[in-house]
Design an enzyme around this catalytic site. Structure first.
Site, PDB file in Angstrom:
ATOM      1  CD  GLN A 166      24.607  30.561  68.102  1.00 37.82           C
ATOM      2  OE1 GLN A 166      25.653  31.338  68.581  1.00 37.82           O
ATOM      3  NE2 GLN A 166      24.706  29.289  68.554  1.00 37.82           N
ATOM      4  CB  SER A 167      20.430  36.234  71.194  1.00 43.20           C
ATOM      5  OG  SER A 167      20.412  37.746  71.652  1.00 43.20           O
TER       6      SER A 167
END
Length: 330
Positions: free
Chosen positions: A74-75
């Site tokens: 989930q960068s």
């Protein structure tokens, strides 16, 4: 006058800056201001866009047609690279660490929509990240492409320019509102924003403490990482600049169970701030930092510095919230 390197016009700046009056009143002081760097763009929102203005300018100047970067599933950084790469007509390859289950929601969904090539790696595989970068750069070279490697979070000497410029913007905010804040507060994960703000305050003569709240690792790690980024910037851009007085001030008290994992108290803080001020925080970065700031205000830790104002730099992260919406209890 600071001579900035070449940059692209990718971020919607200057970002809004205003006080959170209801929260400040509820706490009984100090007055908390917010710098809305979650509004640097729509889908490309957050602090990473400021760094990428300089990093992607460098990539284009070197004739690169491919971007390789890395981060968690989930960068926020990887999502920004994927979307900006598509905007600029560049191929994007993301090396994602399997820190959580890779469900196609939040940032990962946007990575896929932007057409990025995605490779998932176990935590053990990800420890050899430098080797992975080299392997993929060689792979693309064999295909006749030239790949530009962007470090995790866009955090290096070049990326630091994004928050050196943001510090200049903050200086203008402070002058416009006639304030001299006791501290500038933000979340730190890869340390680039932290190093950039620290150096930016020195270069723009802002007499304000930069206080970072870690979302992973410990304070000693950030001391080393910030020092490394500062030294890289100095050697590459300004050998004459004295950086000896810059020492990272990092709290590692509110990291919680792990990177990307927050306790219930952080989710409660997220809900309270949204209902009170209409500000949306996330459980990976800004939620932890905001919660830590509030707790330290209650403990009187900010009273050590002169000033009745504290500035919170909202570095984005909205899309990561959707990946953990089940934790909000709705």
């Amino acid at each position: 006058m600071i001579n900035y390197p070449e940059r692209l016009n990718l971020a919607q700046t200057p970002t809004p800056f205003y006080p959170l009056e209801r929260l400040s009143k509820q706490l009984g002081g100090p007055r908390i201001w917010i710098k809305r760097d979650d509004l640097t763009g729509a889908a490309t929102s957050g602090n990473k866009v400021r760094k990428l203005e300089f990093l992607l300018a460098e990539a284009l100047a070197k004739g690169c047609d491919t971007l390789i970067t890395s981060g968690g599933v989930q960068s926020n950084h990887c999502r920004s690279v994927a979307l900006l790469g598509a905007q600029l007509g560049l191929k994007v390859h993301l090396l994602l660490r399997a820190d959580i289950e890779p469900k196609p929601v939040g940032n990962l969904l946007l990575d896929q929509l932007a057409g990025a090539t995605i490779s998932h790696y176990s935590l053990d595989e990800y420890r050899g990240l430098n080797k992975l970068f080299n392997q993929w750069q060689e792979h693309y070279a064999a295909l006749g492409r030239k790949a530009y490697a962007i470090p995790t979070g866009g955090s290096n000497g070049t990326g630091m320019w994004g928050y050196i410029a943001a510090a200049e913007e903050l200086s203008q905010d402070f002058q416009r509102h006639a304030i001299s804040p006791a501290a500038i507060v933000h979340a730190t994960g890869s340390a680039g924003t932290q190093a950039g703000l620290m150096l930016g305050c020195q270069l723009h003569q802002i007499n304000t403490q930069v206080k970072a709240y870690a979302v992973c690792d410990n304070a000693e790690y950030f001391t080393r990482k910030v020092r490394g980024d500062l030294e890289q910037w100095q050697s590459h851009y300004s050998p004459q600049t004295d950086i000896s007085g810059l020492v990272a001030d990092t709290s590692d008290e509110y990291i919680g169970p792990a990177y990307g994992v927050a306790g219930e108290e952080v989710f409660e803080c997220i809900k309270e701030v949204a209902a009170l001020e209409g500000i949306l925080l996330d459980p990976v970065y800004t939620g932890k930092a905001f919660f830590g700031m509030i707790e330290d205000i209650k403990k009187g830790k900010f009273s050590q510095w002169d000033g009745d104002d504290i500035v919170f730099v909202h570095t984005g992260g909205l899309f990561g919230l959707f990946a953990q919406q089940h934790r909000l209890g709705y």
